[in-house]
Design an enzyme around this catalytic site. Structure first.
Site, mmCIF file in Angstrom:
data_model
loop_
_atom_site.group_PDB
_atom_site.id
_atom_site.type_symbol
_atom_site.label_atom_id
_atom_site.label_comp_id
_atom_site.label_asym_id
_atom_site.label_seq_id
_atom_site.Cartn_x
_atom_site.Cartn_y
_atom_site.Cartn_z
ATOM 1 N N SER A 1 0.713 -0.992 -0.083
ATOM 2 C CA SER A 1 -0.003 -0.064 0.036
ATOM 3 C C SER A 1 0.825 1.143 -0.020
ATOM 4 O O SER A 1 0.366 2.320 -0.341
ATOM 5 C CB SER A 1 -0.891 0.185 1.071
ATOM 6 O OG SER A 1 -0.049 -0.102 2.430
ATOM 7 N N HIS B 1 -5.455 -3.857 -1.782
ATOM 8 C CA HIS B 1 -5.100 -2.782 -2.683
ATOM 9 C C HIS B 1 -4.875 -3.182 -4.109
ATOM 10 O O HIS B 1 -4.885 -2.521 -4.991
ATOM 11 C CB HIS B 1 -3.870 -1.985 -2.270
ATOM 12 C CG HIS B 1 -3.934 -1.191 -1.154
ATOM 13 N ND1 HIS B 1 -4.399 0.035 -1.050
ATOM 14 C CD2 HIS B 1 -3.879 -1.466 0.122
ATOM 15 C CE1 HIS B 1 -4.655 0.548 0.156
ATOM 16 N NE2 HIS B 1 -4.059 -0.223 1.031
ATOM 17 N N LYS C 1 -12.449 -0.559 -0.202
ATOM 18 C CA LYS C 1 -11.547 0.054 -1.166
ATOM 19 C C LYS C 1 -12.355 0.300 -2.644
ATOM 20 O O LYS C 1 -13.151 0.830 -2.850
ATOM 21 C CB LYS C 1 -10.239 -0.345 -1.074
ATOM 22 C CG LYS C 1 -9.610 -0.091 0.206
ATOM 23 C CD LYS C 1 -8.062 -0.710 0.283
ATOM 24 C CE LYS C 1 -7.347 -0.280 1.369
ATOM 25 N NZ LYS C 1 -7.848 -0.684 2.713
#
Length: 395
Positions: free
Chosen positions: A182, A210, A241
């Site tokens: 990340s 991610h 996310k």
């Protein structure tokens, strides 16, 4: 009673402030999207994990409202008592289809998924081999397990092989890595990791927080990117996310592994079920992704455009295959000063510094979204150049 401890905390906090490491929270006065309101001013958001631009998507909002009408507001229970609805199983099936796995288990957050995956599966007779830059939730999950711990340098396959050789004395071994790291934005070399896992008889786990929705031809994560379907045993990930930006996490993978987690994973057994509104919106997210690759294609194009223009301008950007562009500044106070100046230019970013990143590795992490338009990217690039010249970052 509290007096001496209060003084201790005040001294610690003052030291953090003097070192330029104090974290301030800025208030967003509206929904999460590309253009947001901060302190009464519109700024462009380049520091959210909203990779596919779905956080304020009308279809997801409608799906959340519709599911509340159909299934209520909250579950008031854990899954195995009376907290499982038919729609929870529908979402788990959708996640399994997306990742091409056998089964899925939902958690309140990916932090819980990572915290609850190791202890039910491994004992002191086993080994966990973890990438040095893995997320804090993986580190904490490993700490909760009695398995012997090994660590290898970030994405360093030579070091990983050494650790696998050292771990041969243990009964079972599992390699665990972030899919996308990340802070740097690099993708773990899953094909090489799987090769070593097969050579040394190890399981493989990857955190897709991610990477899912971002990497791979259709955004289905590292196994699509490296064609490692069937070679990865456990995936963990988040709904917070790319998949709508709300809350909720999951573990997906081999059927027997997921079944054991349902029996023994403490964050699952002792946490309330994900609320119906989140489930409804998440199901709609996977419908959207099944219908078209349009938003993922836009994200890929946005990332390529931004990186190219920033590097042409002379910025030091870590190599990335994801939607994370780490603009390296190396100095912690400079990263805060730079971020504050960018906000004055209408660009909302955050400076990252120790302990979030190693000492001397301060940066501004720019996160690109499919919600950004070309004019948003151009404004961000122009602001970076202007502030970079003012602060002497660009020579």
């Amino acid at each position: 009673m509290y007096g001496k401890f209060k003084e201790h905390l005040q001294n610690e906090l003052n030291a953090i402030k003097e070192a330029g490491l104090y974290k301030n929270e800025r208030l967003i006065e509206g929904p999460q999207q590309a253009a947001i309101q901060v302190a009464g001013k519109e700024v462009l958001n380049f520091c959210a994990n909203n990779y596919l631009g779905l956080s304020n998507n009308p279809r997801l909002i409608k799906a959340a409202k519709d599911m509340m009408d159909r299934r209520g507001y909250g579950m008031s229970s854990v899954r195995f008592i009376c907290g499982t609805q038919d729609t929870h199983k529908e979402l788990e099936a959708a996640i399994s289809r997306f990742f091409k796995t056998e089964d899925t288990i939902l958690y309140a957050a990916c932090f819980d998924a990572n915290g609850g995956v190791f202890e039910p599966l491994l004992t002191a007779d086993d080994a966990i081999i973890s990438d040095a830059l893995n997320h804090a939730s993986i580190i904490d999950g490993v700490r909760l397990c009695k398995a012997k711990r090994y660590r290898y340098a970030n994405a360093d396959m030579e070091d990983l092989e050494k650790q696998l050789q050292a771990a041969q004395e243990q009964r079972f071994r599992i390699i665990v890595t972030d899919g996308v790291f990340s802070m740097d934005g690099n993708v773990a070399p899953m094909d090489k990791i799987c090769d070593l896992a097969e050579k040394y008889n190890a399981l493989v786990m990857v955190d897709e927080s991610h990477s899912a929705g971002v990497v791979g031809a259709t955004g289905r994560g590292v196994s699509e990117f490296y064609n490692t379907y069937g070679r990865v045993d456990i995936y963990t990930g988040t709904l917070g996310k790319a998949f709508g930006g709300a809350v909720g996490g999951f573990t997906t993978g081999r059927k027997e592994i997921i079944d054991m987690l349902r029996q023994r994973s403490r964050p699952y057994l002792f946490s309330n079920s994900i609320p119906p509104s989140v489930v409804g919106a998440a199901i709609e997210t996977f419908r959207i992704l099944d219908e078209s690759n349009e938003i993922h294609d836009k994200l890929v194009a946005n990332v390529e455009y931004f990186r190219t223009k920033m590097m042409e301008a002379g910025f030091d950007i870590k190599p990335t295959q994801s939607a994370i562009c780490a603009v390296m500044l190396y100095d912690a106070p400079l990263s805060q000063k730079y971020a504050a100046a960018l906000q004055e230019e209408g660009i909302y970013v955050t400076g990252f510094y120790y302990p979030v990143v190693p000492q001397g590795q301060a940066r501004i992490r720019v996160q690109i979204s499919a919600g950004h338009e070309r004019e948003h990217l151009d404004k961000c690039i122009a602001a970076f150049i202007k502030v970079g010249n003012e602060l002497g970052v660009l020579k």
